[in-house]
Design an enzyme around this catalytic site. Sequence first.
Site, PDB file in Angstrom:
ATOM      1  N   ASP A 209      -5.901   6.065   8.432  1.00 16.41           N
ATOM      2  CA  ASP A 209      -6.380   6.423   9.762  1.00 16.41           C
ATOM      3  C   ASP A 209      -7.902   6.251   9.864  1.00 16.41           C
ATOM      4  O   ASP A 209      -8.624   6.672   8.946  1.00 16.41           O
ATOM      5  CB  ASP A 209      -5.997   7.878  10.037  1.00 16.41           C
ATOM      6  N   GLU A 262      -3.287   3.514 -10.062  1.00 11.97           N
ATOM      7  CA  GLU A 262      -2.769   4.347 -11.169  1.00 11.97           C
ATOM      8  C   GLU A 262      -1.240   4.367 -11.132  1.00 11.97           C
ATOM      9  O   GLU A 262      -0.596   4.668 -12.121  1.00 11.97           O
ATOM     10  CB  GLU A 262      -3.252   5.810 -11.024  1.00 11.97           C
TER      11      GLU A 262
END
Length: 550
Positions: A209, A262
Site C-alpha cells: 500500500d 528469507e
Amino acid sequence: MTDEARWWQRTTIYQVYPRSFADSDGDGIGDLRGVIDRLPVLAELGVGTVWLSPFFASPQEDFGYDISDYTAVAPEYGDVETVRELIEVAHGLGLRVVFDLVMNHTSDQHPWFVESASSRDNPKADWYLWHDGRGRPGRDGRTRRPNNWKAPLDLTSAWQWSPVRRQWFLASFLPFQPDLNWRNPEVREAVFGAARQWLGMGVDGFRLDVFGWIMKDEAFRSNPFRPKLGGGDIVRLWRRDFTENTPDNVRLAKDLRAVVDEFAPPERVLIGEVFGSPDEVHEYLGDDDGLSLTFAFDLLEYRYSARYFRDLIARYEANYAAPRLPAYVLENHDRSRTIDRVGGDEGKARLLATMLLTLRGVPTIYQGQEIATSNTYLPLAGALDPMGRTFLPWMPEWVSRRIAERINRDEVRTPMQWDASRNAGFSTAERTWLPVNPEYPRRNVAAQREDPDSTWRLFQTLIGLRRALPELHDGTLRLLDAGRDVVAYERAHVADDGTIARVVVVLNFGAAPLTWAQAGEVLVASGPGVASTATTTTVPASTGVVLRPV
Ligand code: NOJ
C-alpha cells in the site's frame, strides 16, 4: 500448483475486496469464509493469483487500510485459522495468495500510536513522525505546521496537532492514519515481524500500500510549489520531491526484499503501489533485488484513444525491458470502473480487456471487472468512504453527482454480483454494508458463465490463452505500424528448439471497421464480425482480435 521459481511473471492477478466479495454468515459484510467458498469460481476463471485487500484488525474507518494489529484478523472477517485455511485451499486449487501490507501508516487506534501519542518520552514516542511546529505558540497552544506537506487532493495539510504532546504528527493520507517512522529500527522489526508471520503461513507475497510514500525526507524540507495541470485526474499544486519516491524509499524496497527472500522458495512477490512516471518508478525493481513489480497506474487515468495507449505501451516497453515487467491495471477499489470511463460501451470495455490480457506484463483484474460491473452512483453526502467524508463533506449534490465517481470510492466497492437472487447472491442479510448495484439482475457471474458471448467468458478465454501460449506469457512485444485509431502489436517467443511462435493483437479503437492487411486464424475476438480472408482481416469498430498470422 506449479512451483517454477518466477511464477509471478506469468500470473494474472485478481483483486478481492473482502468486505464486498461474499458474505458467508449473513451479517451484510463479506468475510474470509465467503472468499474460500468462491475460490473455485476464480480458479475456473483461470486467474493465477488472488490479492486480498486488508482483512486485519481495524476500526474500519478506511475499511482495513487503517490497521490496529498487523498480526490479527478483524473478527467480522474470520480469524488466523481461517486465513491458514484460505491459503491452503487456494494452493490446493493452484492459486497463489497475496496479502496487502500497509506499511506507511496504522490506525490512530493502534496501541502503538495510542502509546506514542501519550507523552513525549514513552517507549514508543519515536514510532511515528512527530515534529515540533514553527514559531511561537498561539492562544490555543499551537505552533505553525512544520512544513507544507499535504494530504491527498492537496486541500489540507498532512500534519495533525496533538494537544497532549503539543506537537504535530504526520498523517499523509487521512487524519486517523498516522505515518510510522521507518527510520526507527524498532518499527521496522515490528512490521517486518508481522510480515514474517504471514510469510511463514505460506502467503505468496504482498501488494504494498502507498509504498512510494514511506520514507520521507529526513530533514523535513517543504515540497516545491509547482502546479501540474492535466495528466492525472486531480490537479496537483505541489511536487512531491521530499515525500514520494525518495532515494531512501527505494532502499527500503531492498530491505523488504531481503525479508521475503528469507522465505523462498517459492519466490514471494512484492507488488508496489507506487505512483510516478515509468522512468522513475522502475527504480524500485533495483537489480532484481527490490520490488518484483510496480503497478502501471497510468492505465487508471487513460484517455480512450489508440494514440494514448500506443505511447503508453512504448514508454513501459522502454523502461521495463525483459526480464522486467510492468503490472498493468485498469480497475481497482479506488478508481472508476472501466465501463463508466468508456461511456457505458461494453464493446470498448471488452477491447480494453483484450489489451490488458495480451500485453507484455502482469495483468490485474479487480473483482467485478470480469462481468463489466459499472459504478454504483452513491451521493457524496451519505458516503461511508472517508475520502468523501474527510475532504468534501460540504460538496453540493449537483457537483457531487459529477465528481462522486472520482472521490467516493464506495461506488466501486458495492457487493459482488454473483447471481440474480436477493442481494445478488452476495449475502442473505436484510441490509448489505453498501447497497447492491441495481443492474445485478441482468449483470451477474451466474448469467455470464452460461452465456458464451459474455464478458466473463471473454476474460476466461483470454486468461486461458495467456496461460497456454508462451508468446503471450513469456514473449517479446513489438508495436506494429497501424492507422491512427489502431493499436497493434506482435508477441513472439523462441522455443528451445529455435522455432518461433507469434501472435498479433489488433485493437480497433475507431468508429469504423478496419481492414488489417494480414490474414490469420482468429484465436479470440472481443466482439462479433471479425473475419479473415486469404490476405486481410476485418476488425469491426471498438473490437480487439488476437490473430495467429498465416
Ligand atoms: C491506497 C489504497 O488503495 C486505498 O484504498 C487506501 O485508502 C489508501 N492507500 C490508504 O491506505
